[in-house]
Design an enzyme around this catalytic site. Structure first.
Site, PDB file in Angstrom:
ATOM      1  N   SER A  20      11.886  10.145 -45.387  1.00  0.00           N
ATOM      2  CA  SER A  20      10.525  10.498 -45.843  1.00  0.00           C
ATOM      3  C   SER A  20       9.528  10.384 -44.687  1.00  0.00           C
ATOM      4  CB  SER A  20      10.103   9.652 -47.040  1.00  0.00           C
ATOM      5  OG  SER A  20       9.932   8.304 -46.695  1.00  0.00           O
ATOM      6  N   ASN A  21       9.745   9.451 -43.780  1.00  0.00           N
ATOM      7  CA  ASN A  21       8.862   9.373 -42.602  1.00  0.00           C
ATOM      8  C   ASN A  21       9.069  10.573 -41.683  1.00  0.00           C
ATOM      9  OD1 ASN A  21       7.111   6.860 -42.369  1.00  0.00           O
ATOM     10  ND2 ASN A  21       9.045   5.993 -43.085  1.00  0.00           N
ATOM     11  N   ILE A  99      20.524  -1.653 -34.823  1.00  0.00           N
ATOM     12  CA  ILE A  99      19.815  -2.301 -33.713  1.00  0.00           C
ATOM     13  C   ILE A  99      20.225  -1.593 -32.420  1.00  0.00           C
ATOM     14  CG2 ILE A  99      19.534  -4.449 -32.422  1.00  0.00           C
ATOM     15  CD1 ILE A  99      20.075  -5.938 -35.071  1.00  0.00           C
ATOM     16  N   HIS A 116       8.310  -0.255 -39.014  1.00  0.00           N
ATOM     17  CA  HIS A 116       8.936  -1.375 -39.720  1.00  0.00           C
ATOM     18  C   HIS A 116       8.091  -1.715 -40.948  1.00  0.00           C
ATOM     19  CE1 HIS A 116      11.210  -5.055 -40.298  1.00  0.00           C
ATOM     20  NE2 HIS A 116      10.048  -5.655 -40.538  1.00  0.00           N
ATOM     21  N   THR A 148      11.503  -3.113 -27.962  1.00  0.00           N
ATOM     22  CA  THR A 148      11.985  -3.909 -26.828  1.00  0.00           C
ATOM     23  C   THR A 148      13.310  -4.542 -27.248  1.00  0.00           C
ATOM     24  OG1 THR A 148      10.756  -5.812 -27.640  1.00  0.00           O
ATOM     25  CG2 THR A 148       9.656  -4.445 -25.986  1.00  0.00           C
ATOM     26  N   GLN A 180       1.588   4.468 -46.895  1.00  0.00           N
ATOM     27  CA  GLN A 180       0.830   4.127 -45.680  1.00  0.00           C
ATOM     28  C   GLN A 180       1.631   4.473 -44.422  1.00  0.00           C
ATOM     29  OE1 GLN A 180      -2.316   3.400 -46.049  1.00  0.00           O
ATOM     30  NE2 GLN A 180      -1.865   3.591 -48.244  1.00  0.00           N
TER      31      GLN A 180
HETATM   32  C1  GRF Z   1      10.877   2.849 -44.018  1.00  0.00           C
HETATM   33  O1  GRF Z   1      10.379   1.895 -44.904  1.00  0.00           O
HETATM   34  C2  GRF Z   1      10.757   2.356 -42.599  1.00  0.00           C
HETATM   35  O2  GRF Z   1       9.654   1.544 -42.389  1.00  0.00           O
HETATM   36  C3  GRF Z   1      12.017   1.546 -42.442  1.00  0.00           C
HETATM   37  O3  GRF Z   1      13.001   2.289 -43.140  1.00  0.00           O
HETATM   38  C4  GRF Z   1      12.381   3.042 -44.180  1.00  0.00           C
HETATM   39  C5  GRF Z   1      12.803   4.463 -43.968  1.00  0.00           C
HETATM   40  O4  GRF Z   1      12.383   5.297 -44.999  1.00  0.00           O
HETATM   41  N1  GRF Z   1      12.316   1.300 -41.062  1.00  0.00           N
HETATM   42  P1  GRF Z   1      12.558   6.863 -44.850  1.00  0.00           P
HETATM   43  O5  GRF Z   1      14.015   7.133 -44.497  1.00  0.00           O
HETATM   44  O6  GRF Z   1      11.624   7.333 -43.791  1.00  0.00           O
HETATM   45  O7  GRF Z   1      12.215   7.407 -46.212  1.00  0.00           O
END
Ligand code: GRF
Length: 216
Positions: A20-21, A99, A116, A148, A180
């Site tokens: 989704s991001n 990681i 994060h 980092t 957000q």
């Molecule tokens: C998000 O909450 C991001 O902060 C975390 O993993 C999740 C990924 O969500 N690192 P999406 O795959 O972008 O929906």
């Protein structure tokens, strides 16, 4: 507008899940509020939903999985090689659940950001929403930071906070935080593309000033 055709900042996005991001980045590029070129989406999971989002927007995809690699070294070498092929100005970890090895971080030193789902330095690692509720936090949120060698500990670029409601389940809280995230991540990439983000003594400055937490 095609998500691949814009000029300026060249980015490669790493994902593991639904993406989704990633979609928020694609959408902002398409609508013209983010001047970046999404050169490739790389996943460590072959069935990551985000890969389909990339395909639908004609963005090249790659799967680089440790399962298909002979060793950790082999995996890291492949990952570095594949990212490097696309010559990114910025590598964006958008739900990449692995990681990164120092070999990868060193190869793109200062050019990797991560999103994060907590207000770092609180709640590094996994299961952040439930941990915030269990700890009785009044506010929770998300952070974009440079990557980092230390997990979830690189210089913070931006944070957005939401109230934790008494009746919140981890899922409900996660949904509000994700909203957000979808605003913040493209905004940060745009700031970087405009050269407005700098590092001084290990701290991020935006337009020469320390970042502010945005509380919604
Ligand atoms: C998000 O909450 C991001 O902060 C975390 O993993 C999740 C990924 O969500 N690192 P999406 O795959 O972008 O929906």
């Amino acid at each position: 507008m095609d998500a691949c055709s814009q000029s300026s900042l060249a980015i490669v996005v790493l994902i593991s899940g639904g993406g989704s991001n990633l979609q928020s980045i694609i959408d902002r590029i398409k609508e013209g509020s983010l001047s970046a070129t999404l050169r490739c989406v790389i996943s460590d999971q072959e069935n990551a939903g985000g890969l389909q989002r990339a395909v639908e927007s004609n963005i090249p995809t790659r799967v680089i999985s440790p399962k298909q690699s002979e060793s950790r070294h082999d995996f890291n070498t492949q990952l570095v090689r594949e990212i490097a092929k696309f010559q990114p100005d910025l590598v964006v970890l958008a739900g990449y659940m692995r990681i990164l090895d120092s070999a990868v971080i060193d190869a793109f030193d200062g050019k990797i950001i991560n999103i994060h789902p907590s207000l770092l330095p609180k709640f590094r690692g996994l299961d952040t929403h439930q941990r915030a509720i269990s700890a009785g936090e009044k506010i929770h949120g998300a952070t974009v930071h440079f990557v980092t060698a230390e997990l979830d500990a690189g210089p913070i670029i931006a944070q957005r906070a939401v109230d934790v409601r008494a009746e919140d389940s981890a899922h409900e809280l996660q949904s509000r935080v994700l909203q957000q995230e979808h605003i913040m991540l493209p905004e940060v990439i745009q700031l970087i593309s405009e050269n407005r983000v700098s590092l001084k003594s290990g701290k991020v400055l935006i337009d020469g000033k320390p970042f502010q937490v945005t509380v919604t």
